[in-house]
Every structure is written in structure tokens, then in C-alpha cells.
Design a protein around this motif. Structure first.
Motif, PDB file in Angstrom:
ATOM      1  N   VAL A 136      39.430  48.830  37.170  1.00 39.02           N
ATOM      2  CA  VAL A 136      40.353  47.824  36.657  1.00 39.02           C
ATOM      3  C   VAL A 136      41.404  47.476  37.704  1.00 39.02           C
ATOM      4  O   VAL A 136      41.788  46.316  37.867  1.00 39.02           O
ATOM      5  N   SER A 137      41.862  48.465  38.451  1.00 36.73           N
ATOM      6  CA  SER A 137      42.830  48.215  39.521  1.00 36.73           C
ATOM      7  C   SER A 137      42.233  47.299  40.585  1.00 36.73           C
ATOM      8  O   SER A 137      42.891  46.362  41.054  1.00 36.73           O
ATOM      9  N   ASN A 194      42.100  43.854  39.103  1.00 35.15           N
ATOM     10  CA  ASN A 194      43.437  43.269  39.021  1.00 35.15           C
ATOM     11  C   ASN A 194      43.964  42.852  40.387  1.00 35.15           C
ATOM     12  O   ASN A 194      44.734  41.887  40.502  1.00 35.15           O
ATOM     13  N   HIS A 242      33.082  48.171  32.461  1.00 35.03           N
ATOM     14  CA  HIS A 242      34.358  47.713  33.006  1.00 35.03           C
ATOM     15  C   HIS A 242      34.110  46.849  34.252  1.00 35.03           C
ATOM     16  O   HIS A 242      33.015  46.854  34.812  1.00 35.03           O
ATOM     17  N   ARG A 296      47.686  52.854  39.145  1.00 36.00           N
ATOM     18  CA  ARG A 296      46.567  52.214  38.470  1.00 36.00           C
ATOM     19  C   ARG A 296      46.779  52.215  36.953  1.00 36.00           C
ATOM     20  O   ARG A 296      47.328  53.166  36.430  1.00 36.00           O
ATOM     21  N   PRO A 297      46.341  51.161  36.254  1.00 38.06           N
ATOM     22  CA  PRO A 297      45.480  50.065  36.697  1.00 38.06           C
ATOM     23  C   PRO A 297      46.198  48.888  37.374  1.00 38.06           C
ATOM     24  O   PRO A 297      45.577  47.853  37.603  1.00 38.06           O
ATOM     25  N   VAL A 342      40.131  53.261  35.545  1.00 43.75           N
ATOM     26  CA  VAL A 342      41.321  52.612  36.102  1.00 43.75           C
ATOM     27  C   VAL A 342      41.132  52.242  37.568  1.00 43.75           C
ATOM     28  O   VAL A 342      41.766  51.304  38.055  1.00 43.75           O
ATOM     29  N   ASP A 343      40.250  52.939  38.289  1.00 42.47           N
ATOM     30  CA  ASP A 343      39.925  52.511  39.653  1.00 42.47           C
ATOM     31  C   ASP A 343      39.290  51.120  39.626  1.00 42.47           C
ATOM     32  O   ASP A 343      39.642  50.238  40.428  1.00 42.47           O
TER      33      ASP A 343
END
Length: 227
Positions: free
Chosen positions: A179-180, A183, A205, A147-148, A176-177
Motif C-alpha cells: 500500500v505504501s 500511495n 492488495h 507505512r502505509p 502495508v509495504d
């Protein structure tokens, strides 16, 4: 219709009492980093070697040598094992029931983590989650980037036979969870409040929902099905 729920481990489905946060910071400081709590939090949820390399660059320090990062990662694993031995991890309240409920309803469940496989397996074994409790477990050393990057989610899809990322719900407790999941193109990106971050921090986010914990996910899916 959601076919696959992909959930983070530490802080999302597993309560490990802040041991990862503490071990990561201590390992980086022992390797020479001058960092505070916010610096460590910035890297939570990421691949741990990547996180350590980032922490060692804090304050404009030069890129650390690979052997320095490797030694810091070995120290992190040692510190984490000691912390888990002193205070064993346990399931987040409602997590085990949620996983069982989702699978009973025909939804596949995968766990993803910034841990390498050799760190993740003993953790799962300590909870009795290593034998068929979930449909897949994907670790940071099994993808090109943690991640991300979206790769953990996409690998979970590969392992569970799910083709359409719009039928995936991604859930986690860190930036980052979220954003991942974004993405990856997940149909639902859910932040949970069982980690270190509050609602206001997560809401800044990409997300579709912020909920108190994973126990709320089955209700989200029922609401989605009725919509």
C-alpha cells in the motif's frame, strides 16, 4: 527505466526469524492488550509505536496514553534485542547478491523500515551492512508517518537524488509495504513471499508483481527493459 529499488528490511531483505512479530505482540500484551496473531500481523511493516498504539486499541479499547505507548515501545526494543541476541538475524537468501547486482548495474538501492534508527543501526551492523552496502537507509522516526504513508519511499528518493517516482521499484513482504508503494506512485510495486503472508493474501492488495523473493527483482528489471 528503474533508477531506484526501495526494499523493506525485516522479512524482505533480512531474516529475523519472526522476532519482530513476537516482540511486538508480547509488548502489547504486557501493556494490557488482548490480541491474537491476526491482530499483530495487521500492523506488521508499520512504524512500531503506531503499531503498538493500534494494538492497544484492539477490541474497542480507548486511545492509550502516550506514556503507555512509550513504555510498551521500550519493552518491545528490550524483547527484540534479547531475541536477536539469542538468534541473530541473517540476510534473506539472495538479498546481499541482489543488492550488489543492482548497484553494479547502476540502480540505486535504499532500505526502509518501521524501526527507529536506534533499532535499525545495530541490526544492520550485525550483518555488516552499515558501510556503503546500500545507497540510503530510511527509518520510521525520520519521516512524518510510517507505512502505509508514502513518506519512507519519498525520503529514499530525496536521499538518492531520484526525481521521478515512476522510476522507483518498491518491494516488501507485508500489506502495508504494498500500500505504501502504491500511495507513493512507484512504477513497480513488488510483493515478496519471504515474510508471513502468502501469495493469495498479498494479491488482494495493490501490486504489479508477486515474486518468491528479492533475488527475483533483477530478472523483473531485465524483463521490463526488454518490454
Amino acid at each position: 527505466m528503474i533508477e531506484l529499488v526501495v526494499l523493506d528490511m525485516a522479512g524482505t531483505t533480512i531474516e529475523e526469524h519472526g522476532a519482530v512479530y513476537a516482540a511486538l505482540g508480547d509488548a502489547a500484551r504486557e501493556a494490557g492488550a488482548t490480541i491474537g496473531a491476526a491482530d499483530v500481523q495487521h500492523w506488521m511493516g508499520a512504524d512500531k509505536e503506531t503499531a503498538l498504539a493500534g494494538l492497544l486499541r484492539t477490541g474497542g479499547r480507548p486511545e492509550p496514553a502516550p506514556e503507555t505507548v512509550g513504555a510498551a515501545f521500550d519493552r518491545f526494543r528490550t524483547l527484540l534485542a534479547a531475541a536477536y541476541g539469542a538468534r541473530p538475524p541473517e540476510p534473506i537468501p539472495g538479498a546481499a547478491d541482489t543488492i550488489a547486482q543492482l548497484r553494479a548495474s547502476g540502480v540505486k538501492v535504499a532500505l526502509t523500515t518501521g524501526f527507529t534508527r536506534d533499532v535499525a543501526e545495530p541490526l544492520l551492523a550485525s550483518l555488516g551492512w552499515q558501510n556503503g552496502v546500500v545507497d540510503a537507509v530510511v527509518c520510521s522516526d525520520e519521516v512524518a508517518a510510517g507505512r502505509p504513508a508514502p513518506h519512507l519511499i519519498h525520503r529514499a528518493m530525496e536521499r538518492t537524488g531520484v526525481f521521478d517516482v515512476r522510476t522507483v521499484l518498491s518491494g516488501g513482504d507485508t500489506v502495508v509495504d504494498l500500500v505504501s508503494g502504491h500511495n507513493a506512485g512507484a512504477g513497480e510495486v513488488v510483493g515478496v513471499l519471504t515474510g508471513k503472508l502468502g501469495r493469495a493474501e498479498l494479491e488482494r492488495h495493490p501490486h504489479t508483481h508477486i515474486v518468491p523473493g528479492v533475488a527475483d527483482i533483477p530478472g523483473l528489471l531485465r524483463d521490463r527493459a526488454r518490454a
